[in-house]
Structures are given as C-alpha cells and as structure tokens.
Design an enzyme around this catalytic site. Structure first.
Site, PDB file in Angstrom:
ATOM      1  N   GLY A  55      10.686  -5.038   2.709  1.00  0.00           N
ATOM      2  CA  GLY A  55      11.818  -4.143   2.921  1.00  0.00           C
ATOM      3  C   GLY A  55      12.931  -4.363   1.920  1.00  0.00           C
ATOM      4  N   HIS A 101       7.289  -5.363   7.904  1.00  0.00           N
ATOM      5  CA  HIS A 101       8.311  -4.488   7.324  1.00  0.00           C
ATOM      6  C   HIS A 101       9.476  -4.452   8.313  1.00  0.00           C
ATOM      7  CE1 HIS A 101       9.491  -0.071   6.121  1.00  0.00           C
ATOM      8  NE2 HIS A 101      10.385  -0.950   5.740  1.00  0.00           N
ATOM      9  N   CYS A 109       2.464   2.807   9.973  1.00  0.00           N
ATOM     10  CA  CYS A 109       2.614   4.193   9.530  1.00  0.00           C
ATOM     11  C   CYS A 109       3.413   4.998  10.554  1.00  0.00           C
ATOM     12  CB  CYS A 109       1.257   4.837   9.284  1.00  0.00           C
ATOM     13  SG  CYS A 109       1.419   6.510   8.662  1.00  0.00           S
ATOM     14  N   GLN A 160      -6.732  -0.864   3.050  1.00  0.00           N
ATOM     15  CA  GLN A 160      -5.974  -0.689   4.282  1.00  0.00           C
ATOM     16  C   GLN A 160      -6.560   0.439   5.117  1.00  0.00           C
ATOM     17  OE1 GLN A 160      -2.059   1.195   4.713  1.00  0.00           O
ATOM     18  NE2 GLN A 160      -1.328  -0.749   5.539  1.00  0.00           N
ATOM     19  N   GLY A 218       7.473  -2.381  -2.231  1.00  0.00           N
ATOM     20  CA  GLY A 218       7.033  -0.988  -2.230  1.00  0.00           C
ATOM     21  C   GLY A 218       7.834  -0.150  -3.210  1.00  0.00           C
ATOM     22  N   PRO A 243       0.853  -1.184   0.000  1.00  0.00           N
ATOM     23  CA  PRO A 243       0.000   0.000   0.000  1.00  0.00           C
ATOM     24  C   PRO A 243       0.891   1.237   0.000  1.00  0.00           C
ATOM     25  CG  PRO A 243       0.016  -1.007   2.196  1.00  0.00           C
ATOM     26  CD  PRO A 243       0.783  -1.918   1.275  1.00  0.00           C
ATOM     27  N   LEU A 244       0.594   2.196  -0.843  1.00  0.00           N
ATOM     28  CA  LEU A 244       1.468   3.364  -1.007  1.00  0.00           C
ATOM     29  C   LEU A 244       0.616   4.621  -1.137  1.00  0.00           C
ATOM     30  CD1 LEU A 244       3.750   1.645  -3.672  1.00  0.00           C
ATOM     31  CD2 LEU A 244       4.526   2.299  -1.390  1.00  0.00           C
ATOM     32  N   THR A 245       0.607   5.427  -0.098  1.00  0.00           N
ATOM     33  CA  THR A 245      -0.188   6.647  -0.117  1.00  0.00           C
ATOM     34  C   THR A 245       0.192   7.535  -1.306  1.00  0.00           C
ATOM     35  OG1 THR A 245      -0.502   6.597   2.259  1.00  0.00           O
ATOM     36  CG2 THR A 245      -0.735   8.743   1.206  1.00  0.00           C
TER      37      THR A 245
HETATM   38  C1  LIG Z   1       5.613   6.913  -0.872  1.00  0.00           C
HETATM   39  C2  LIG Z   1       5.295   5.852   0.139  1.00  0.00           C
HETATM   40  C3  LIG Z   1       3.989   5.727   0.609  1.00  0.00           C
HETATM   41  C4  LIG Z   1       3.669   4.739   1.549  1.00  0.00           C
HETATM   42  N1  LIG Z   1       2.361   4.604   1.983  1.00  0.00           N
HETATM   43  C5  LIG Z   1       2.027   3.589   2.820  1.00  0.00           C
HETATM   44  C6  LIG Z   1       0.673   3.333   3.221  1.00  0.00           C
HETATM   45  O1  LIG Z   1      -0.265   4.047   2.840  1.00  0.00           O
HETATM   46  N2  LIG Z   1       0.434   2.281   4.047  1.00  0.00           N
HETATM   47  C7  LIG Z   1       1.437   1.467   4.506  1.00  0.00           C
HETATM   48  O2  LIG Z   1       1.171   0.512   5.248  1.00  0.00           O
HETATM   49  N3  LIG Z   1       2.710   1.673   4.142  1.00  0.00           N
HETATM   50  C8  LIG Z   1       3.030   2.695   3.317  1.00  0.00           C
HETATM   51  N4  LIG Z   1       4.340   2.850   2.926  1.00  0.00           N
HETATM   52  C9  LIG Z   1       5.337   1.843   3.331  1.00  0.00           C
HETATM   53  C10 LIG Z   1       5.409   0.730   2.278  1.00  0.00           C
HETATM   54  O3  LIG Z   1       4.186   0.053   2.182  1.00  0.00           O
HETATM   55  C11 LIG Z   1       6.511  -0.292   2.619  1.00  0.00           C
HETATM   56  O4  LIG Z   1       6.226  -0.883   3.847  1.00  0.00           O
HETATM   57  C12 LIG Z   1       7.879   0.363   2.667  1.00  0.00           C
HETATM   58  O5  LIG Z   1       8.070   1.202   1.569  1.00  0.00           O
HETATM   59  C13 LIG Z   1       8.997  -0.682   2.723  1.00  0.00           C
HETATM   60  O6  LIG Z   1       9.004  -1.475   1.573  1.00  0.00           O
HETATM   61  P1  LIG Z   1      10.073  -1.251   0.382  1.00  0.00           P
HETATM   62  O7  LIG Z   1      11.430  -1.307   0.988  1.00  0.00           O
HETATM   63  O8  LIG Z   1       9.789  -2.359  -0.579  1.00  0.00           O
HETATM   64  O9  LIG Z   1       9.778   0.107  -0.168  1.00  0.00           O
HETATM   65  C14 LIG Z   1       4.674   3.862   2.018  1.00  0.00           C
HETATM   66  C15 LIG Z   1       5.972   3.992   1.524  1.00  0.00           C
HETATM   67  C16 LIG Z   1       6.300   4.964   0.603  1.00  0.00           C
HETATM   68  C17 LIG Z   1       7.705   5.068   0.095  1.00  0.00           C
END
Ligand SMILES: Cc1cc2nc3c(=O)[nH]c(=O)nc-3n(C[C@H](O)[C@H](O)[C@H](O)COP(=O)(O)O)c2cc1C
Ligand SMILES: [Zn+2]
Ligand SMILES: [Zn+2]
Length: 674
Positions: free
Chosen positions: A518, A476, A400, A365, A541, A311-313
């Site tokens: 991660g 994570h 978060c 989410q 992510g 999930p990515l805001t």
């Molecule tokens: C731009 C951005 C927005 C994110 N938004 C959310 C979110 O809405 N909900 C959530 O649980 N995690 C959010 N995360 C965290 C990611 O879901 C993820 O846990 C984190 O980026 C680690 O994974 P990665 O190393 O593959 O990026 C966000 C991360 C980034 C970079």
C-alpha cells in the site's frame, strides 16, 4: 512551500507553472475496470497459430466479464489487408495447396504490405530525430535478434532484418527466403523461451470436463464425508436432547449425560485432520494421491528483504513484468485469473500463466470462491506448469474489490468466509505438492471492521497444527470499501504481523514471510516500512506502474533522479519486450502499442524528483502544473493520451488511423488537459 495546498507535490519555483494541481487519476477505476479481457492481446479470432482457424468458445464468466466492461475500452483488431496463409508466411509449404482458403500469393502479399518499420535506438532518436534515426539505423527485428529466427516470417513488419533475396541465374523470378541464425537459435532455445504453455490436448480435456483430478476428487470426497459425519452427529445430538425432554416430561429423573463424542465445529475438525496428511505432488504420485507429505517438504519461501511486483490486471502483463525485472525486481506474479476460466480451458486465462525466463521467482494468482474450483485449479496448474518448474507459488486473491468478482464470493468476499477459505487452502496445499500456496488480502470488507488479523493467524502453521499452511501472506492495508485516495493503514499491518509472529512463537512454527502493501513510492518508503511495521518486505503496485525503476531505487537504497533519456530507454525496452511477446506482425504491433499506452497512462504521473524541493516523493501528492528540464521530460509528463500514442510511434511506427486509446482510468478529464 507554503504556497502549495496540502498534499501537493512540492515542485521548485523555477519549474512551477501553476500551483493548481492536475486532476487526480482514479486508481479505483483503474483497478476495478477490467479493461478488455482479451488480455493475451491476440484477439480471440487471431490466436498464436497465426491462421485464425479456431473459433474459441468463451466461458460464462468471461462473457459476464465482457458485459461488465467499459465499452469504450474495446480494442479493435488490426489485421493484414490480405489473409496470407500462415504456412506460406512462415516460408513453408501448405498441405492444402490450391484448396487452402487463405492467400498463397506471397509476391502479391508483399507488394501490398506497408513498408517495413525500423526500431531506432534512443540515442539515434534523440540525436537525429525520428525519421532520420529510422533511416540511418540497421534493420533489426527484435524477435530475430532474440531468437535467431522470427516466427512471424514474411508477416513481420521488420522483415528486412531476416529476408534473403536471390534472383535466379537466367534473370527470371526473384526468390525470397527467410534467414535463420542457427547459433543464436540454439542459444535462445535454452535461455530465452517463455514457459507455461499448455497443449491443445490438455485444453480439450479441460473443455470437455475429462481432465483427471485425483487429488481434488479424494479431497472433496473427504470434505463430503466429514460433512455427512457432522450431520449425523448433529442428528444424534438432537435425538438425545429430544429423549431427555420426553423423559423429563414423563417425570423420569434419570439424567442422561451421553453427549455425542465430537462436538467441535465441522470446519475446524476437517481442517485439523486434513492438515495432518498433506499429500505429495500430483506430478510425483499421480496414481497414489494419498501419500502423506509433511509441510516441511513444501518449498520454503525465503523472501526477506526482497522486492515484489504486485499482480496487476491488464497492466501487469509479461512484457511489463520483464521490464520490472530489468530494473531489479525479485518476485513477480501474473495477473489475476478466474479459476472457473482455467477449468474451462480458456485460452485467454491460460495465457496469464506465461512466464518469461528472466522472472526468477514467479507465481500465478487465482480467484475462486470455494474448494470445488480453487483446489482443481491448483491441481491442474501444478501438473501442467509446476511439474516443469514453471511456477514457484500460487497466490489466492482475497483482495479483489470489483463487484463482478465479489458477488460470486471470490476475491475480497473470502475475507468473510474463513471456513470456505481454510478448506480451499488446505486442499490446494495437497494439490500443489511442494509448491507453496500464498495469500493476498485486504484488511477487511467494510471500513471499521477489519478481519485480516484473525485470518492471518489461522493461515499459518500446518502439518499437525490446525493451520492452513500458507507459505507467504501479503496484506494490502485497505478495506474493500476504502478508496485509494485514503492512505493504507500500516499501523494495522504491523498489528497483524505481530499477531502472526506471536502465534508462530507460541507454537514453535517456522516464520513465513509477510509482505505489506500500500502506497510504496520510494526506496525510503520500502525500507522504513520494513523497519517500522515489521514486515519482511513491501509489495509494490502503482509505484511500479508510475516509476518501474523503483526496484532499482529500493535495491540500491537511493532515490534516483532519472533523466528523460533514461526513461525513454525504458519505454523502448517495453516496446521491444512487447513485440517479442505479442508478435512483430501487424496484429502484434497493434497489441504492443495498446499495452505500451496502458503503461504510459501511469508513467506520465511521475514528477521528476530533481524538480522537487523535498524528498522523498509521496504517492498521493497531487502534481501541480510544472515544466520539465527538457522537451522530452515535458512530453513524458503529458496527461494527453494522444501524446502516449505519439511516444509509441517513435518505436512502433505510425499508429493506424483506427487506433484509439482510452486508459483504464475513466480519464476523459485528461483529454482537455493537453
Ligand atoms: C490497475 C490495477 C490492477 C490491479 N490488479 C490486481 C490483481 O489482478 N490482483 C490483485 O491481487 N490485486 C490487483 N490490484 C491491487 C494491487 O495488487 C495492490 O494491492 C494495490 O494497488 C495496492 O498497492 P499500491 O498502493 O502499491 O498500488 C490492482 C491494482 C491496480 C491499480
Ligand atoms: Zn495454405
Ligand atoms: Zn521479424
């Protein structure tokens, strides 16, 4: 290779310009910066009705979030010069007639409208150049192509694809009509429509606090009574003790052994009892919320070996998820929504639950801080969307890090509130019926004080055991405190997985999927995590933001040296998906451009693996200055936001003068890099 400072991407000598690495983008800022909360893209005064007639109220939470946001990241609304009536724009009659406060003069509107746009194919574009490509291609409206009709009607900027002009016989005025392709329309009605819309009536009930919550009410009452009982027991315990003391003081040697019957802590007790009678889906038994349901009736999530987009805001919006699906991702999750905003009927929050039909396994989410908000949110989601098959799971955000969320006790704050979290999860399980509830966590709040293992072992099991009954856990491997510049702690992830598996084995529980999260940046990263750290799969992510084709790589177990042309195909697709979702009128195009730029603000970071001396690429390696294999590869690697706008113009036409794009990373540093 030794010329590179540690942690630099090993670019081959022939592509290297300078070993000095480019500035590191601040992913913490990107995650923490809420961006504009107008995430459905259509600014609040211009909702999908196209008429701009309703003035929506914003919830307190949203107002707060807005106050906290980066002021540079407000995206200006762009509207038509003339406010054409949406009925007239749709080619229908307006019941207000001459009294309508919007413009009814279609001819004048069209005369003042900027020229139609064309969306060139990548081949056309690269082989003929932007202008030529646009002129030589047939007029296509992405919405008309997909749905057989375009609901933006005369406002569509690709109008020539679906307008018919016929002049009347006596050479008088020309009449204009909108074209509908009935066959396509019929097909699209079955397969192409986005789902999870809530009606105006539901929204009104929520706004006025009249929406019924039978399951929640029953559960909260149960919690209340349990609390009351616990207090009484405590009172009784005190009384007995006092009596004992008095007797002892009076020299009475009778020993009182009467202890209150129950003495375990209240949370554990409520949890055990309530876990036993998880009720059935509210949609199935609206009037009898107390019908017990066993956990075996929950849908099991068979996710082993699957790929999961985090999930990515802001950036994980529907068009982007759809792009990832086209690259093969299996599981997708909407952007985090605040439970309080769902409960106040916020249109913006509800737009986050929208699902494209190509998303085969889709979850929503939510963030909340207690049973009182999380449980009713689960209930309304289950009834409004789940009962129509629109939601496969509901994920609780326990990760978060942003202050705004943390301070209210939501997100990663729940890691330190297992009592509340457990009660909320058990209640949500009741409210969700057969839909599983899942958990996304960080390792802990503070560095050196990991709490995830304990939480995770309590979260599994249910229906007779004292577990919370979650259907999947994603961990994570970072604390709230930890920055993205430090790598995720995968050793600890393995420790947590092993602990959960041990408990499952001990108590003969069916194993649930556990995903690690991660730094996954390649097919190699994914598969080696599964092997070495015992997870069922890896959630991706930033890896997906930088290279959305990572899902193809994982699926096909290969590292893909994707060409610049293929990457541009992906960008075109994203533009098309954006128009289809946000709209093909002036406002929709503006929103599409904005989210396309959001995506490009990550994609430029990709260093083509064909330029690397050593594979696989690592997410935290800093890119040195390099030259690409062709002009387009250079353009795609540009950290300059003006170049992202330029890329958007290839498919969306010229950006209005007022259009500025500031990426989520506080990236002013990039501008000078041009
Ligand atoms: C731009 C951005 C927005 C994110 N938004 C959310 C979110 O809405 N909900 C959530 O649980 N995690 C959010 N995360 C965290 C990611 O879901 C993820 O846990 C984190 O980026 C680690 O994974 P990665 O190393 O593959 O990026 C966000 C991360 C980034 C970079
Ligand atoms: Zn009108
Ligand atoms: Zn159209």
């Amino acid at each position: 290779m030794s010329v590179f400072p540690d942690g630099t991407a090993p670019v081959k000598a022939e592509y290297l310009i300078s070993v000095d690495p480019l500035p590191v983008p601040d992913d913490d800022a990107a995650e923490g910066g809420q961006g504009s909360r107008s995430r459905n893209g259509r600014d609040t005064t211009e909702a999908n009705d196209g008429g701009g007639r309703n003035n929506k109220k914003r919830s307190k939470e949203e107002k707060k979030a807005r106050q906290g946001q980066n002021k540079n990241r407000r995206f200006a609304k762009v509207r038509d010069e003339q406010d054409i009536c949406f009925k007239v724009a749709a080619g229908t009659l307006c019941e207000f007639g001459a009294d309508c406060k919007y413009n009814h003069d279609l001819q004048a509107y069209l005369a003042a409208k900027p020229p139609d746009l064309r969306m060139p194919t990548v081949d056309g574009l690269l082989d003929a150049g932007v202008e030529d490509a646009a002129d030589s291609q047939p007029a296509l409206c992405p919405i008309f192509e997909e749905f057989g009709e375009c609901k933006y009607g005369f406002k569509c900027r690709y109008l020539s694809a679906h307008i018919r002009k016929s002049s009347s016989e006596n050479g008088g005025t020309e009449s204009l009509s909108l074209v509908v392709d009935e066959e396509k329309k019929a097909r699209a009605a079955i397969s192409a429509k986005e789902v999870n819309y809530i009606g105006g009536e539901t929204q009104k009930l929520l706004r006025t606090k009249k929406y019924p919550f039978p399951v929640t009410d029953a559960y909260l009452l149960e919690l209340q009574e349990a609390d009351k009982r616990e207090q009484e027991i405590e009172k009784e315990r005190k009384r007995v003790k006092e009596e004992e003391r008095e007797k002892a003081e009076a020299g009475d040697d009778t020993v009182v052994v009467a202890e209150p019957e129950q003495s375990r802590d209240s949370a554990a007790k409520v949890q055990e009892r309530t876990a036993m009678d998880v009720t059935s889906a509210p949609q199935a038994d609206l009037d009898t919320p107390d019908v017990p349901m066993r956990f075996s009736e929950k849908n099991r999530l068979d996710w082993k070996g699957k790929t999961y987009l985090a999930p990515l805001t802001t950036v994980g919006n529907l068009p982007f998820r759809r792009l990832c699906v086209s690259y093969g991702v299996d599981i997708t999750c909407g952007e985090m929504g605040l439970s309080t905003s769902f409960l106040s009927g916020s249109k913006e929050e509800w737009s986050l639950v929208r699902r494209h039909p190509s998303e085969r396994t889709f979850g929503v989410q939510i963030a909340g801080n207690k049973p009182n908000t999380l449980v009713p949110t689960a209930e309304v989601l289950a009834r409004e969307c789940g009962s129509h098959g629109g939601i496969d799971f509901v994920d609780v955000n326990c990760g978060c890090p942003i202050d705004l969320v943390f301070k209210t006790g939501s997100g990663s704050a729940l890691l330190d509130a297992p009592g509340k979290l457990g009660k909320a999860l058990i209640g949500m399980n009741k409210a969700l019926g057969s839909i599983p509830v899942t958990l996304k966590l960080r390792t802990g709040v503070k560095d050196g004080r990991n709490t995830a293992e304990k939480l995770m072992t309590r979260a599994v099991g249910g229906g007779g055991e004292s577990g919370w009954g979650v259907g999947c856990i994603t961990l994570h491997g970072r604390t709230r405190q930890q920055r993205y510049t430090k790598l995720a702690d995968w050793e600890y992830i393995r420790q947590c997985v092993d602990a959960v598996r041990a408990r499952e084995a001990d108590e003969d529980l069916p194993p649930i999927p556990i995903f690690g999260n991660g730094d996954c940046f390649s097919s190699h990263d994914y598969h080696s995590a599964v092997e070495r750290y015992h997870v069922d799969g890896v959630m991706v992510g930033r890896g997906a933001l930088i290279k959305p084709w990572i899902f193809t790589e994982i699926k096909e177990r290969r590292e893909w040296d994707i060409s610049s042309r293929e990457r541009l195909e992906g960008i075109r697709k994203l533009a098309e998906f954006g128009l289809s979702h946000f709209g093909s009128d002036t406002s929709g195009i503006n929103t599409t451009r904005r989210y396309l730029c959001e995506a490009l603000s990550f994609q430029y970071r990709y260093v083509p693996i064909g330029l690397l001396e050593v594979l696989p690429a690592k997410i935290n390696d800093r890119a040195p200055r390099f030259r690409g294999r062709d002009e387009l590869e250079n353009l795609l690697a540009s950290p300059n936001s003006a170049d992202w706008v330029k890329l958007s113009e290839m498919f969306l036409g010229p950006a209005p003068e007022a259009f500025v794009f500031v990426p989520k990373h506080k990236s002013n540093a990039y501008e000078s890099q041009g």
